[in-house]
Design a protein around this motif. Structure first.
Motif, short mmCIF file in Angstrom:
data_model
loop_
_atom_site.label_atom_id
_atom_site.label_comp_id
_atom_site.label_asym_id
_atom_site.label_seq_id
_atom_site.Cartn_x
_atom_site.Cartn_y
_atom_site.Cartn_z
N GLN A 77 -5.64 -8.21 -12.42
CA GLN A 77 -6.35 -9.20 -11.62
C GLN A 77 -5.67 -9.40 -10.26
N VAL A 78 -5.36 -8.31 -9.58
CA VAL A 78 -4.79 -8.35 -8.24
C VAL A 78 -5.82 -8.98 -7.31
N ASN A 79 -5.39 -9.98 -6.56
CA ASN A 79 -6.31 -10.68 -5.67
C ASN A 79 -6.52 -9.88 -4.39
N THR A 80 -7.77 -9.57 -4.10
CA THR A 80 -8.11 -8.70 -2.98
C THR A 80 -7.98 -9.39 -1.62
N ALA A 81 -8.01 -10.72 -1.59
CA ALA A 81 -7.87 -11.42 -0.30
C ALA A 81 -6.41 -11.72 -0.01
N ILE A 82 -5.72 -12.25 -0.98
CA ILE A 82 -4.31 -12.61 -0.77
C ILE A 82 -3.48 -11.37 -0.48
N ASN A 83 -3.82 -10.25 -1.12
CA ASN A 83 -3.03 -9.03 -0.99
C ASN A 83 -3.71 -7.97 -0.14
N ARG A 84 -4.61 -8.37 0.73
CA ARG A 84 -5.40 -7.41 1.51
C ARG A 84 -4.55 -6.55 2.44
N HIS A 85 -3.35 -7.02 2.77
CA HIS A 85 -2.45 -6.25 3.63
C HIS A 85 -1.87 -5.04 2.91
N MET A 86 -1.98 -5.02 1.59
CA MET A 86 -1.38 -3.92 0.82
C MET A 86 -2.25 -2.68 0.93
N PRO A 87 -1.64 -1.53 1.04
CA PRO A 87 -2.42 -0.29 1.12
C PRO A 87 -3.20 -0.07 -0.17
N LEU A 88 -4.38 0.48 -0.05
CA LEU A 88 -5.22 0.88 -1.18
C LEU A 88 -5.77 -0.27 -2.01
N ILE A 89 -5.76 -1.50 -1.49
CA ILE A 89 -6.26 -2.62 -2.28
C ILE A 89 -7.72 -2.41 -2.69
N ARG A 90 -8.46 -1.67 -1.90
CA ARG A 90 -9.87 -1.44 -2.25
C ARG A 90 -10.02 -0.60 -3.52
N TYR A 91 -8.93 0.01 -3.95
CA TYR A 91 -8.97 0.80 -5.19
C TYR A 91 -8.36 0.05 -6.37
N ALA A 92 -8.32 -1.26 -6.29
CA ALA A 92 -7.63 -2.06 -7.30
C ALA A 92 -8.25 -1.95 -8.69
N LEU A 93 -9.43 -1.37 -8.81
CA LEU A 93 -10.03 -1.22 -10.13
C LEU A 93 -9.60 0.06 -10.83
N TYR A 94 -8.68 0.80 -10.24
CA TYR A 94 -8.14 1.99 -10.87
C TYR A 94 -6.77 1.63 -11.44
N PRO A 95 -6.56 1.80 -12.75
CA PRO A 95 -5.31 1.32 -13.37
C PRO A 95 -4.03 1.81 -12.71
N ASP A 96 -3.97 3.08 -12.30
CA ASP A 96 -2.72 3.58 -11.73
C ASP A 96 -2.41 2.92 -10.40
N ILE A 97 -3.41 2.74 -9.57
CA ILE A 97 -3.19 2.10 -8.27
C ILE A 97 -2.94 0.61 -8.46
N GLU A 98 -3.72 0.00 -9.34
CA GLU A 98 -3.56 -1.43 -9.55
C GLU A 98 -2.18 -1.76 -10.13
N ALA A 99 -1.69 -0.93 -11.06
CA ALA A 99 -0.36 -1.17 -11.63
C ALA A 99 0.71 -1.07 -10.55
N SER A 100 0.55 -0.13 -9.63
CA SER A 100 1.51 -0.01 -8.52
C SER A 100 1.43 -1.21 -7.60
N LEU A 101 0.22 -1.66 -7.30
CA LEU A 101 0.06 -2.85 -6.46
C LEU A 101 0.69 -4.08 -7.13
N ALA A 102 0.40 -4.25 -8.42
CA ALA A 102 0.94 -5.40 -9.15
C ALA A 102 2.46 -5.33 -9.20
N ALA A 103 3.02 -4.14 -9.42
CA ALA A 103 4.48 -3.99 -9.47
C ALA A 103 5.10 -4.37 -8.13
N GLN A 104 4.45 -4.01 -7.03
CA GLN A 104 4.97 -4.39 -5.71
C GLN A 104 4.96 -5.90 -5.54
#
Length: 170
Positions: A77-104
């Motif tokens: 449940q990565v927030n797309t507005a709060i974390n919009r500065h993060m690269p690849l946020i538009r792909y947050a529905l893909y587990p591998d990318i989302e896990a990396s975003l969440a870990a960051q």
């Protein structure tokens, strides 16, 4: 028995217990994503898995729901507005990318608040955690229960792999 094998088996069993109808390939994709992100960002994968239970315990990978601002997406449940500065946020529905975003995000929170209940609760709301708000404390309490649940799966995975290793040597 490698720590990667334990992680993959434990997370796969966890996901299957929470979402038994999830396709096996997606189950493995989620497990791979969590284990890889943990290793890549220097976080215990149990920590990451506990967040997935807090945020989307049914492992609905495609869950996109409105939040106070923006949308919360996927198993973390990565927030797309709060974390919009993060690269690849538009792909947050893909587990591998989302896990990396969440870990960051989690690493950033631990750097700011320490490895404390506030560091955990900051994932939900840094402001609420900083101000010791009751909902932030409740978030941590739920996360902690989930961490214990995840740890149970890791312990089971170790036993299973040890038994399999013992059978292979006979």
């Amino acid at each position: 028995m490698s720590s990667t094998a334990v992680c993959l088996l434990a997370i796969s069993m966890l996901v299957h217990s929470r979402a038994p109808n999830l396709q096996t390939s997606m189950n493995h994709e989620i497990a791979d994503a969590i284990c890889y992100a943990g290793k890549n960002y220097g976080l215990n994968p149990r920590i990451l898995a506990a967040y997935t239970l807090n945020e989307n315990g049914g492992y609905d990978v495609q869950l996109l729901k409105p939040a106070a601002v923006g949308y919360d997406a996927g198993i973390f449940q990565v927030n797309t507005a709060i974390n919009r500065h993060m690269p690849l946020i538009r792909y947050a529905l893909y587990p591998d990318i989302e896990a990396s975003l969440a870990a960051q995000i989690i690493k950033r929170n631990f750097a700011e608040f320490g490895y404390t209940w506030k560091g955990v609760a900051a994932y939900w709301s840094p402001l609420e955690a900083q101000n010791n708000q009751p909902k932030a404390i409740q978030y941590f309490d739920r996360w902690h229960r989930h961490f214990l649940e995840v740890s149970h799966f890791f312990n089971r995975a170790k036993v299973i792999l040890k038994q399999q290793d013992g059978k292979g040597r006979q």
